[in-house]
Design an enzyme around this catalytic site. Sequence first.
Site, PDB file in Angstrom:
ATOM      1  N   ALA A  97      -3.131 -34.779 -42.685  1.00 39.05           N
ATOM      2  CA  ALA A  97      -2.293 -35.332 -42.383  1.00 39.05           C
ATOM      3  C   ALA A  97      -0.978 -36.261 -42.882  1.00 39.05           C
ATOM      4  O   ALA A  97      -1.724 -36.825 -43.305  1.00 39.05           O
ATOM      5  CB  ALA A  97      -2.063 -35.299 -41.050  1.00 39.05           C
ATOM      6  N   GLY A 141      -7.097 -34.342 -41.519  1.00 41.93           N
ATOM      7  CA  GLY A 141      -6.685 -32.453 -41.161  1.00 41.93           C
ATOM      8  C   GLY A 141      -7.262 -31.806 -42.869  1.00 41.93           C
ATOM      9  O   GLY A 141      -6.922 -30.212 -42.456  1.00 41.93           O
ATOM     10  N   GLU A 144     -10.387 -30.300 -41.427  1.00 44.29           N
ATOM     11  CA  GLU A 144      -9.943 -29.315 -40.122  1.00 44.29           C
ATOM     12  C   GLU A 144      -9.498 -27.976 -41.292  1.00 44.29           C
ATOM     13  O   GLU A 144      -9.901 -26.650 -40.317  1.00 44.29           O
ATOM     14  CB  GLU A 144      -9.183 -30.290 -39.387  1.00 44.29           C
ATOM     15  CG  GLU A 144      -9.745 -31.006 -38.864  1.00 44.29           C
ATOM     16  CD  GLU A 144      -8.838 -31.699 -37.958  1.00 44.29           C
ATOM     17  OE1 GLU A 144      -9.295 -31.918 -36.473  1.00 44.29           O
ATOM     18  OE2 GLU A 144      -8.063 -32.088 -38.499  1.00 44.29           O
ATOM     19  N   GLU A 164     -10.720 -39.649 -38.684  1.00 45.77           N
ATOM     20  CA  GLU A 164      -9.339 -40.218 -37.088  1.00 45.77           C
ATOM     21  C   GLU A 164      -9.490 -41.814 -36.340  1.00 45.77           C
ATOM     22  O   GLU A 164      -8.543 -42.403 -36.292  1.00 45.77           O
ATOM     23  CB  GLU A 164      -8.896 -39.069 -36.290  1.00 45.77           C
ATOM     24  CG  GLU A 164      -8.562 -37.764 -37.210  1.00 45.77           C
ATOM     25  CD  GLU A 164      -9.296 -37.132 -37.162  1.00 45.77           C
ATOM     26  OE1 GLU A 164      -9.113 -35.811 -38.884  1.00 45.77           O
ATOM     27  OE2 GLU A 164     -10.283 -37.076 -37.898  1.00 45.77           O
TER      28      GLU A 164
END
Length: 291
Positions: A97, A141, A144, A164
Amino acid sequence: MNTLRALRPLTSRLQPSTLPRIARPFSASVARSYECIQISEPRPGVGQVTLHRPKALNALSGPLINELNQALGEFNSSDSVSVIVLTGSQKVFAAGADIKDMASLSFSEAYTKSFIESWSQLTTQVKKPIIAAVSGHALGGGCELAMMCDILYCTANANLGQPEIKLGTIPGAGGSQRLTRAVGKSKAMELILTGKSFTGAEAAEWGLAAKAFPTYEELMDGALSTAETIASYSKVAILGAKEVVNKSQDLPLRDGVEYERRVFHSIFGSQDQKVGMNAFLEKRKPEWTHS
């Protein structure tokens, strides 16, 4: 009604979008509307979305996700596309992200604005199969996003992980849930609590990835070949197969088997079930109507 059904395939064949296809990008006017992704139809029945923020290592910013959802929605409604390939570059699938989007967020902002909830449109709105082709880094991300896809292919030396914890937070787009379902609680707990990355070869060994390829070129050829194979079948059966496999992740075994049986029964109402079985009995290649 039967007459209308019989005419529908003929009508659809007369539409421009279903003329013989060659590998081609979309028109320049469509391509210019995207700044963070690139789209094409590289093989018959196959749409491809390539994440393209090279200077930011394909970090998943808000604008990128919005464009991704738009492109996937267009492919999902396209008559010429049955399967979608999602990829990045040889160097990076998506490095995670975009931290600049998150660093200053407060709880109330994240909660009331449903931060990153739009990422889930890939799993809730797109009915056609999506194949992730992962090379290089797929972290946070990015990992993911790859796990949201229906099939995950990667290079053997791809670098995946959920780091994370190193940023003082946890996965927020399904990482803890999908990783655990794929590799088991103990391994997922180790990876998420330590933030350790793992290779594409390990992902394939653990069952997270369907296959790991020696090179980037073999990865892309393998992903596109699988997509083209799937796209050669009835769209009705393709969507039904994806639906019942996904339900296995939500339902207990007995309920899942019953759900599968109901979808199986419903496909006997399709034209393609008759086309496929009659072609098998007559020892000829089926000509799908996609109805």
